[in-house]
Design an enzyme around this catalytic site. Structure first.
Site, short mmCIF file in Angstrom:
data_model
loop_
_atom_site.label_atom_id
_atom_site.label_comp_id
_atom_site.label_asym_id
_atom_site.label_seq_id
_atom_site.Cartn_x
_atom_site.Cartn_y
_atom_site.Cartn_z
N ARG A 58 23.74 -0.92 -71.18
CA ARG A 58 24.41 -1.99 -71.92
C ARG A 58 24.14 -1.95 -73.43
NH1 ARG A 58 22.33 -6.93 -72.84
NH2 ARG A 58 21.24 -6.97 -70.87
N TYR A 86 49.24 -7.09 -82.29
CA TYR A 86 49.25 -6.93 -80.84
C TYR A 86 48.97 -8.29 -80.17
CZ TYR A 86 47.41 -5.60 -76.27
OH TYR A 86 47.18 -5.51 -74.93
N ASP A 145 43.28 -2.23 -87.20
CA ASP A 145 43.57 -1.72 -85.85
C ASP A 145 44.56 -0.56 -86.03
OD1 ASP A 145 44.61 -1.19 -83.33
OD2 ASP A 145 44.93 -3.29 -82.79
N LYS A 160 44.67 3.96 -75.12
CA LYS A 160 45.96 4.56 -75.50
C LYS A 160 45.77 6.04 -75.85
CE LYS A 160 46.93 0.21 -74.97
NZ LYS A 160 46.97 -0.75 -76.05
C1 LIG Z 1 46.49 -2.02 -76.27
C2 LIG Z 1 46.18 -2.47 -77.64
C3 LIG Z 1 45.04 -3.26 -77.91
C4 LIG Z 1 44.12 -3.77 -76.82
O1 LIG Z 1 43.51 -2.72 -76.13
P1 LIG Z 1 43.00 -2.80 -74.61
O2 LIG Z 1 42.35 -1.48 -74.42
O3 LIG Z 1 44.20 -3.05 -73.75
O4 LIG Z 1 42.04 -3.95 -74.54
C5 LIG Z 1 44.78 -3.60 -79.23
N1 LIG Z 1 45.62 -3.22 -80.23
C6 LIG Z 1 46.71 -2.49 -79.99
C7 LIG Z 1 47.59 -2.11 -81.14
C8 LIG Z 1 47.04 -2.09 -78.71
O5 LIG Z 1 48.15 -1.36 -78.48
#
Ligand SMILES: *Cc1c(COP(=O)(O)O)cnc(C)c1O
Length: 415
Positions: free
Chosen positions: A75, A129, A199, A224
């Site tokens: 953790r 998002y 992000d 992703k």
């Molecule tokens: C999918 C996504 C997230 C969140 O990610 P998870 O792995 O689903 O928690 C955050 N920002 C963007 C731009 C995303 O496409």
């Protein structure tokens, strides 16, 4: 995790950087992104050592009764799998440090919480998002924080107050692929010392590295492109050693740790990131160009197209435009729904960045909570479809779209 020597594992990861004092050279300084993706953080090549990181599928590690050094505990993010992967991601992003987390949303939440607390103020671009909006609209106010949203990501200097502790952007923006101007927010961050969080999930570090453009923290949903195979959920935050140490404290407290097996899968995925991104970029441009000349398509959204409103900015910031292409089909949402139902190769599912092409209509998925007016205001008009192109052959993807779009034309003639 910040680079720390962790040879308690028996198979230490390669630590290729100066950790603060600049003493050790960065072995990957002159290497390209593909080489970095393969070699950074890989096991030290000694006789008898494994070529691939072993999975340390363990919650805890032996210590002396009175621990003399760092305590390893999964953790804490000190499991050798975490350390090795953080090293790879840190080098790819060009950051001092990185920490791997259990999801992109955990990465977003902990990035924000590492900067701001009760009584503080956060400024964020409006187009974000859905999961990020959830954190900003639901969780931060509950924790005593105030949030100001900036439509289009403009007006940072005027929005900042004495108690502002974080600026938040998403570049590029889902699903319209807009590329907000980072330079204004970066200038405010530099002048005020308020950290700028970006992000960059839709770009991946192969296409765009926000730290080179004035960001202080960058996070990704590693679910992703970084993972790339739609088989795990993960996140990563990169930045200075000091900032990542703060995020790691929150990991220890709140515990959104990634299981070692998923870390191993993610490390395996990242090794091919550069070659996958090259194909995503190639498919994105090919499909966007093809769609742009199709009579059934009203509009195409892709930052690599000259017609995209932010094309020049995208060219300046990105080395590729990614695999997400959006379009507006003539005939509105009904026609768009029929197009998605006719697809044979492309599958309908949320998410992006995997090897397989996934298709969604944001009005039913990421932006379902918005009214039609609110969707239109951020560029999601009627007939909007998002294509998250995989790494298939572009000719096959285009053939699938061709057969799915063809009936729209005949329907148009009938009308
Ligand atoms: C999918 C996504 C997230 C969140 O990610 P998870 O792995 O689903 O928690 C955050 N920002 C963007 C731009 C995303 O496409």
């Amino acid at each position: 995790m910040q680079s720390e020597t962790g040879d308690t594992s028996g198979h230490p990861a390669r630590q290729d950087v100066a950790d603060g004092d600049g003493a050790r050279p960065n072995a990957h300084q002159h290497h390209g992104p593909s080489t970095r993706a393969v070699h950074a953080g890989a096991p030290v090549p000694e006789a008898g050592a494994p070529v691939v990181s072993p999975i340390h599928q363990t919650a805890t590690f032996f210590t002396d009764p009175v621990p003399s050094g760092e305590v390893l505990y999964t953790r804490y993010g000190t499991n050798p799998n975490h350390v090795a992967l953080a090293e790879k991601l840190r080098i790819l992003e060009g950051a001092e440090a990185a920490v791997v987390l259990a999801s992109g949303n955990a990465a977003c939440a902990l990035s924000l919480l590492s900067c701001a607390g009760a009584g503080d103020h956060v400024v964020a671009q409006s187009e974000l998002y859905g999961g990020t909006l959830r954190i900003l609209n639901r969780e931060l106010p509950r924790l005593g924080m105030d949030v100001t949203f900036l439509p289009g990501g403009v007006g940072w200097a005027d929005a900042v107050r004495g108690e502002t502790r974080a600026l938040l952007m998403e570049v590029p923006v889902n699903p319209t692929l807009r590329v907000p101007d980072m330079s204004d927010a970066a200038r405010v961050a530099r002048d005020t010392g308020i950290p700028l969080i970006v992000d960059a999930t839709f770009a991946s570090p192969i296409n765009f590295r926000p730290l080179e453009h004035g960001a202080d923290l960058v996070f990704h949903s590693a679910t992703k492109y970084l993972g790339g195979h739609s088989d795990l959920t993960a996140g990563v935050v990169c930045g200075s050693g000091r900032r990542i140490a703060e995020v790691t404290e929150l990991l220890k407290s709140f515990g959104p740790v990634l299981d070692p097996h998923a870390v191993w899968l993610l490390e395996r995925g990242v090794k091919t990131l550069a070659v996958r991104m090259a194909r995503h970029n190639e498919n994105g441009l090919a499909v966007a160009r093809w769609l742009e000349q199709h009579a059934a398509v009203e509009k195409v959204f892709y930052p690599g197209l000259e017609s995209h409103p932010d094309h020049e900015r995208a060219r300046a910031l990105f080395s590729g435009f990614g695999g997400v292409v959006a379009l507006m089909v003539r005939g509105g949402d009904d026609a768009a729904l029929e197009v998605t139902q006719r697809l044979r190769l492309m599958c309908v599912a949320p998410s992006l960045g995997g090897v397989e092409t996934l298709v969604s209509m944001p009005r039913y998925t990421s932006h379902a909570s918005l009214s039609r007016e609110a969707r239109h205001a951020i560029g999601i008009g009627d007939g909007f479809i998002r294509l998250a192109l995989g790494i298939e052959d572009s000719a096959d993807l285009i053939a699938d779209l061709d057969q799915a779009l063809a009936p729209v034309l005949t329907a148009d003639v009938r009308r």
